[in-house]
Design a protein around this motif. Structure first.
Motif, PDB file in Angstrom:
ATOM      1  N   LEU A  95      48.003-165.091 -17.934  1.00  0.00           N
ATOM      2  CA  LEU A  95      49.219-165.329 -18.876  1.00  0.00           C
ATOM      3  C   LEU A  95      50.549-165.195 -18.171  1.00  0.00           C
ATOM      4  N   ASP A  96      51.229-166.282 -17.761  1.00  0.00           N
ATOM      5  CA  ASP A  96      52.462-166.252 -17.032  1.00  0.00           C
ATOM      6  C   ASP A  96      53.594-165.940 -18.270  1.00  0.00           C
ATOM      7  N   LEU A  97      54.109-164.767 -18.137  1.00  0.00           N
ATOM      8  CA  LEU A  97      55.308-164.162 -19.018  1.00  0.00           C
ATOM      9  C   LEU A  97      56.446-164.699 -19.085  1.00  0.00           C
ATOM     10  N   ALA A  98      56.811-165.541 -18.094  1.00  0.00           N
ATOM     11  CA  ALA A  98      58.072-166.295 -18.410  1.00  0.00           C
ATOM     12  C   ALA A  98      57.991-167.580 -19.046  1.00  0.00           C
ATOM     13  N   THR A  99      56.949-168.397 -18.788  1.00  0.00           N
ATOM     14  CA  THR A  99      56.619-169.614 -19.610  1.00  0.00           C
ATOM     15  C   THR A  99      55.668-169.406 -20.614  1.00  0.00           C
ATOM     16  N   HIS A 100      55.013-168.310 -20.760  1.00  0.00           N
ATOM     17  CA  HIS A 100      53.966-168.121 -21.813  1.00  0.00           C
ATOM     18  C   HIS A 100      52.710-169.107 -21.671  1.00  0.00           C
ATOM     19  N   GLU A 101      52.551-169.593 -20.606  1.00  0.00           N
ATOM     20  CA  GLU A 101      51.481-170.680 -20.361  1.00  0.00           C
ATOM     21  C   GLU A 101      50.230-169.810 -19.795  1.00  0.00           C
ATOM     22  N   VAL A 102      49.062-170.104 -20.429  1.00  0.00           N
ATOM     23  CA  VAL A 102      47.608-169.695 -20.181  1.00  0.00           C
ATOM     24  C   VAL A 102      46.997-170.634 -19.315  1.00  0.00           C
ATOM     25  N   HIS A 103      46.168-170.280 -18.146  1.00  0.00           N
ATOM     26  CA  HIS A 103      45.511-170.851 -17.539  1.00  0.00           C
ATOM     27  C   HIS A 103      44.260-170.193 -16.973  1.00  0.00           C
ATOM     28  N   THR A 104      43.156-170.815 -16.781  1.00  0.00           N
ATOM     29  CA  THR A 104      41.796-170.312 -16.215  1.00  0.00           C
ATOM     30  C   THR A 104      41.998-170.482 -14.861  1.00  0.00           C
ATOM     31  N   VAL A 105      41.396-169.182 -14.124  1.00  0.00           N
ATOM     32  CA  VAL A 105      41.307-169.156 -12.841  1.00  0.00           C
ATOM     33  C   VAL A 105      40.008-169.839 -12.472  1.00  0.00           C
ATOM     34  N   GLU A 106      39.993-170.991 -11.793  1.00  0.00           N
ATOM     35  CA  GLU A 106      39.054-171.886 -11.628  1.00  0.00           C
ATOM     36  C   GLU A 106      37.707-171.364 -11.101  1.00  0.00           C
ATOM     37  N   ALA A 107      38.355-170.321  -9.864  1.00  0.00           N
ATOM     38  CA  ALA A 107      37.359-169.795  -9.028  1.00  0.00           C
ATOM     39  C   ALA A 107      36.656-168.739  -9.622  1.00  0.00           C
ATOM     40  N   SER A 108      36.972-168.280 -11.049  1.00  0.00           N
ATOM     41  CA  SER A 108      36.089-167.532 -11.844  1.00  0.00           C
ATOM     42  C   SER A 108      35.026-168.298 -12.515  1.00  0.00           C
ATOM     43  N   VAL A 109      35.281-169.402 -12.449  1.00  0.00           N
ATOM     44  CA  VAL A 109      34.321-170.477 -13.496  1.00  0.00           C
ATOM     45  C   VAL A 109      33.389-171.399 -12.499  1.00  0.00           C
ATOM     46  N   ASP A 110      33.949-171.929 -11.597  1.00  0.00           N
ATOM     47  CA  ASP A 110      33.083-172.495 -10.338  1.00  0.00           C
ATOM     48  C   ASP A 110      33.023-171.396  -9.280  1.00  0.00           C
ATOM     49  N   ILE A 111      32.062-170.629  -8.983  1.00  0.00           N
ATOM     50  CA  ILE A 111      31.757-169.776  -8.163  1.00  0.00           C
ATOM     51  C   ILE A 111      31.602-170.366  -6.950  1.00  0.00           C
ATOM     52  N   VAL A 112      32.025-170.102  -5.877  1.00  0.00           N
ATOM     53  CA  VAL A 112      31.930-170.468  -4.513  1.00  0.00           C
ATOM     54  C   VAL A 112      31.592-169.149  -3.487  1.00  0.00           C
ATOM     55  N   CYS A 113      30.429-169.045  -3.275  1.00  0.00           N
ATOM     56  CA  CYS A 113      29.879-167.731  -2.677  1.00  0.00           C
ATOM     57  C   CYS A 113      28.625-167.980  -1.592  1.00  0.00           C
ATOM     58  N   ASP A 114      28.828-167.200  -0.422  1.00  0.00           N
ATOM     59  CA  ASP A 114      27.858-167.534   0.340  1.00  0.00           C
ATOM     60  C   ASP A 114      26.624-166.639   0.008  1.00  0.00           C
ATOM     61  N   ASP A 115      26.689-165.719  -0.848  1.00  0.00           N
ATOM     62  CA  ASP A 115      25.681-164.858  -1.151  1.00  0.00           C
ATOM     63  C   ASP A 115      24.626-165.415  -2.309  1.00  0.00           C
ATOM     64  N   LYS A 116      23.649-165.808  -2.240  1.00  0.00           N
ATOM     65  CA  LYS A 116      22.710-166.439  -2.937  1.00  0.00           C
ATOM     66  C   LYS A 116      22.640-165.767  -4.741  1.00  0.00           C
ATOM     67  N   ARG A 117      22.879-164.514  -4.580  1.00  0.00           N
ATOM     68  CA  ARG A 117      22.670-163.850  -5.823  1.00  0.00           C
ATOM     69  C   ARG A 117      23.857-164.004  -6.560  1.00  0.00           C
ATOM     70  N   CYS A 118      25.068-164.582  -6.037  1.00  0.00           N
ATOM     71  CA  CYS A 118      26.277-164.936  -7.133  1.00  0.00           C
ATOM     72  C   CYS A 118      25.821-165.909  -7.974  1.00  0.00           C
TER      73      CYS A 118
END
Length: 488
Positions: free
Chosen positions: A424-447
């Motif tokens: 949540l950007d407190l200046a604009t009140h815009e909410v956006h998704t952290v894409e890296a938290s959804v499309d996980i890119v990880c070298d560890d196969k357990r991810c």
């Protein structure tokens, strides 16, 4: 009509998912036993409060009383069968549970609130219905008299315990359903609420565990790191060799001193309390499921989730006061003592405000720490408004967020039932998704993808996320958008 003459409707739940039972159950085969139907949903703090009460009943009347949990979900995330199983494991429920995902049993019994208990006699007739949290002692006393009377009249048959088949235990892991994660700049160390191990874990910047604080047994003992005990701690803040702990299911606030290696109780009686009112001595004030803590200018703010309020512990004065919330469960802005909340579960301080995740309204709100203490809502519109959408202000929709962390004009959000991190950007009140938290890119196969994250921390453009249902802490680099397993 006399309730005693109302025959309990059949469950007719053979096509629904069951847990802790060898097969689907229904009332005809429960003849000769007292049945308690517990209508619940796993997000609900009041439902969580009922679990230990039912456990007492199950253990004392194991041969003659059958408890069946009827899980009737509020949120879409609670309709997912795997999520229900995780909740059953988290709260260590051993009685049979049926996942009433489409409210068929709920409607058949005309239930109107979570939680509600329905009592059915050995002849299949309804004995009574109890909405809300029961008084544990009174319920046990009532059940004791009821079972004694029915046994003397020859109405009861034994072997109720034979109907239960608890889930197989999971493989042991380094963490178990971790709650919040905190970091101390002065100590260069992390603290993690290792909830189902009933411990607090201290780790360095490489993710190496330095201390496990607590014996691991359920309890509320103070003392050294190995002797002290907790009960599913959830919230933490960490500063200058001291970790403050929301010891949730003990209804206590605790203090961990890393120098003296001692754990002490600072607030709460150890019993579940009612509404916070005025100012009282800290250890004489009963709390209700404190879920998170945040430190600011000599005061420890805590989310008193069980009464939908925010409390404030004055460290020097050793007192607790009602800081915000009336005790009603709702979403309405205004002066802090007049504004209701709905199961606040995450706290963070920044920009002269206390920001909070108000879980049952899927809202992000703030309280001014000075002036009139104005309450403001950035995201969220009501108890039954939830979803999964980015946007500006009230256009954005969350689903039962549990964790928040303020940093440089933004609030990072653990959007728990959507399994993602948002900002949540407190200046604009815009909410956006952290894409890296959804499309996980990880070298560890357990991810794998996040699963009901309960806490988030942003440090030097790196997110540390309590990946609760996967029993680990993930580290997400916001520059490279790569993820690694930090602990677990």
């Amino acid at each position: 009509m006399n309730e005693r003459l109302i025959h309990a409707p059949p469950l007719e739940a053979g096509d629904l998912p069951w847990f802790n039972a060898a097969r689907p159950l229904d009332l005809p085969e429960l003849k000769g036993k007292v049945v308690i139907l517990d209508f619940w949903t796993f997000c609900c703090i009041n439902c969580i409060h009922v679990i230990p009460t039912l456990k007492r009943i199950e253990e004392k009347f194991a041969e003659h009383v059958v408890v069946i949990g009827v899980h009737s979900p509020k949120f879409p995330g609670e309709k997912v069968t795997d999520n229900v199983e995780r909740a059953i494991r988290r709260y260590e429920i051993v009685h049979p549970i049926v996942h009433d995902r489409d409210f068929k049993i709920w409607n058949r019994y005309a239930i109107r609130a979570w939680p509600t208990l329905v009592f059915i006699g050995p002849d299949g007739y309804i004995l009574g219905q109890l909405p809300g949290e029961p008084n544990a002692d009174l319920l046990e006393e009532t059940m004791n008299s009821l079972v004694k009377e029915l046994r003397e009249k020859g109405f009861l048959q034994g072997n109720a315990a034979d109907l239960i088949q608890p889930l197989k235990p999971e493989t042991k892991s380094e963490l178990s359903f971790p709650g919040k994660i905190a970091y101390s700049e002065s100590d260069k160390l992390f603290a993690v609420a290792d909830a189902n191990h009933n411990q607090v874990v201290i780790a360095d910047r490489e993710g190496t565990i330095r201390h496990r604080i607590g014996s691991g047994a359920v309890g509320k003992a103070d003392g050294g790191f190995e002797e002290a005990s907790f009960y599913r701690p959830q919230g933490l803040c960490f500063q200058d060799d001291v970790v403050w702990v929301a010891d949730t299911e003990n209804h206590l606030l605790r203090k961990i001193d890393l120098n003296s290696k001692q754990v002490t109780t600072v607030a709460g009686t150890g019993d579940q309390g009612g509404f916070l009112r005025d100012t009282h001595p800290a250890k004489e004030t009963a709390l209700s499921s404190p879920w998170d803590v945040s430190l600011h200018e000599g005061a420890l703010y805590f989310a008193n989730a069980g009464t939908h309020q925010i409390g404030r512990y004055h460290i020097a004065a050793d007192t607790v006061e009602q800081f915000a919330g009336t005790g009603a469960e709702a979403l309405q802005d205004g002066p802090r003592l007049q504004a209701p909340f709905a199961q606040p579960s995450g706290l963070t301080v920044g920009d002269g405000k206390l920001f909070l995740a108000d879980s049952e309204t899927s809202a992000i709100r703030s309280i001014e720490l000075g002036g009139q203490g104005k309450v403001e809502t950035y995201v969220g519109t009501g108890l039954f408004d939830f979803g999964d959408r980015d946007g500006v202000g009230k256009e954005a929709v969350l689903q039962h967020p549990l964790g928040v962390h303020y940093v440089e004009g933004a609030v990072f959000i653990a959007d728990s039932y959507n399994h993602k991190i948002r900002v949540l950007d407190l200046a604009t009140h815009e909410v956006h998704t952290v894409e890296a938290s959804v499309d996980i890119v990880c070298d560890d196969k357990r991810c794998t993808r996040l699963w009901e994250p309960a806490g988030v921390l942003c440090l030097d453009k790196v997110l540390y996320v309590s990946d609760t249902n996967n029993h680990r802490i993930l580290k997400i680099d916001l520059d490279t958008e790569k993820t690694e397993i930090f602990i677990g």
